[in-house]
Scaffold this motif. Structure first.
Motif, short mmCIF file in Angstrom:
data_model
loop_
_atom_site.label_atom_id
_atom_site.label_comp_id
_atom_site.label_asym_id
_atom_site.label_seq_id
_atom_site.Cartn_x
_atom_site.Cartn_y
_atom_site.Cartn_z
N SER A 20 0.85 -1.19 0.00
CA SER A 20 0.00 0.00 0.00
C SER A 20 0.88 1.24 0.00
O SER A 20 2.01 1.20 0.49
N CYS A 21 0.35 2.30 -0.54
CA CYS A 21 1.07 3.58 -0.55
C CYS A 21 0.05 4.68 -0.28
O CYS A 21 -0.85 4.91 -1.09
N VAL A 32 -0.81 10.44 -11.59
CA VAL A 32 -0.46 9.08 -11.99
C VAL A 32 0.44 8.51 -10.90
O VAL A 32 1.33 9.20 -10.40
N MET A 33 0.20 7.25 -10.56
CA MET A 33 0.99 6.59 -9.52
C MET A 33 1.74 5.40 -10.10
O MET A 33 1.23 4.70 -10.99
N THR A 68 -1.01 -6.87 -9.63
CA THR A 68 -2.15 -6.03 -9.99
C THR A 68 -2.05 -4.71 -9.24
O THR A 68 -1.96 -4.70 -8.01
N ILE A 69 -2.05 -3.63 -9.99
CA ILE A 69 -2.06 -2.30 -9.39
C ILE A 69 -3.49 -1.80 -9.34
O ILE A 69 -4.29 -2.05 -10.25
N SER A 70 -3.81 -1.09 -8.27
CA SER A 70 -5.14 -0.50 -8.15
C SER A 70 -5.03 0.73 -7.27
O SER A 70 -4.00 0.96 -6.63
N LYS A 75 -9.63 6.96 -0.63
CA LYS A 75 -8.71 6.71 0.49
C LYS A 75 -7.31 7.23 0.22
O LYS A 75 -6.41 7.03 1.04
N ASN A 76 -7.11 7.85 -0.94
CA ASN A 76 -5.78 8.40 -1.28
C ASN A 76 -4.69 7.34 -1.18
O ASN A 76 -3.60 7.60 -0.66
N THR A 77 -5.00 6.17 -1.71
CA THR A 77 -4.07 5.05 -1.57
C THR A 77 -3.97 4.28 -2.88
O THR A 77 -4.98 4.06 -3.56
N VAL A 78 -2.76 3.87 -3.19
CA VAL A 78 -2.52 2.99 -4.32
C VAL A 78 -1.98 1.67 -3.78
O VAL A 78 -1.28 1.64 -2.76
N TYR A 79 -2.34 0.60 -4.44
CA TYR A 79 -1.98 -0.74 -3.98
C TYR A 79 -1.22 -1.50 -5.08
O TYR A 79 -1.37 -1.22 -6.27
#
Length: 123
Positions: A20-21, A32-33, A68-70, A75-79
């Motif tokens: 998580s980020c 873009v993340m 898998t990126i999502s 929640k202001n989060t990238v996984y």
């Protein structure tokens, strides 16, 4: 912008992890993340990126079919969900943000980086 990566750890070959980020300081849905990784003694490599809306994703060849990126813009989060992990996936994983649009796969296109989270795949 500040990024805080988490979720790394020790996992056996074939196992899974979800990184998580957490993003703060600006409007997350405008960025873009990306995820990159760096193994000891090697250069940093692109893993995956996701568009600001989440509608487009891009993967390095080694990540296709396993990672898998999502993102959750509420929640202001990238996984980064990582499955079928291999020993060669061992690395420090970094999340990064850029205000540029498009499939950003080069690390010089990102201007904000998290601190990294260590993933170790070993039996």
């Amino acid at each position: 912008v500040q990024l805080q990566a988490s979720g790394g750890g020790l996992v056996q070959p074939g196992g899974s992890l979800r990184l998580s980020c957490a993003f703060s300081g600006r409007t997350f849905s405008e960025y873009v993340m990306g995820w990159f990784r760096q193994a000891p003694g090697e250069k940093r490599l692109f893993v995956s990126s996701i568009s600001a809306s989440g509608g487009s994703t891009y993967y390095a060849e080694f990540a296709k079919g396993r990672f898998t990126i999502s993102r959750d813009n509420a929640k202001n989060t990238v996984y980064l969900e990582m499955n079928s992990l291999k020993a060669e996936d061992t690395a420090v994983y970094y999340c990064a943000a850029t205000g540029l649009i498009g499939p950003r796969i080069r690390d010089e296109e990102y201007n904000t980086w998290g601190q990294g989270t260590l993933v170790t795949v070993s039996s």
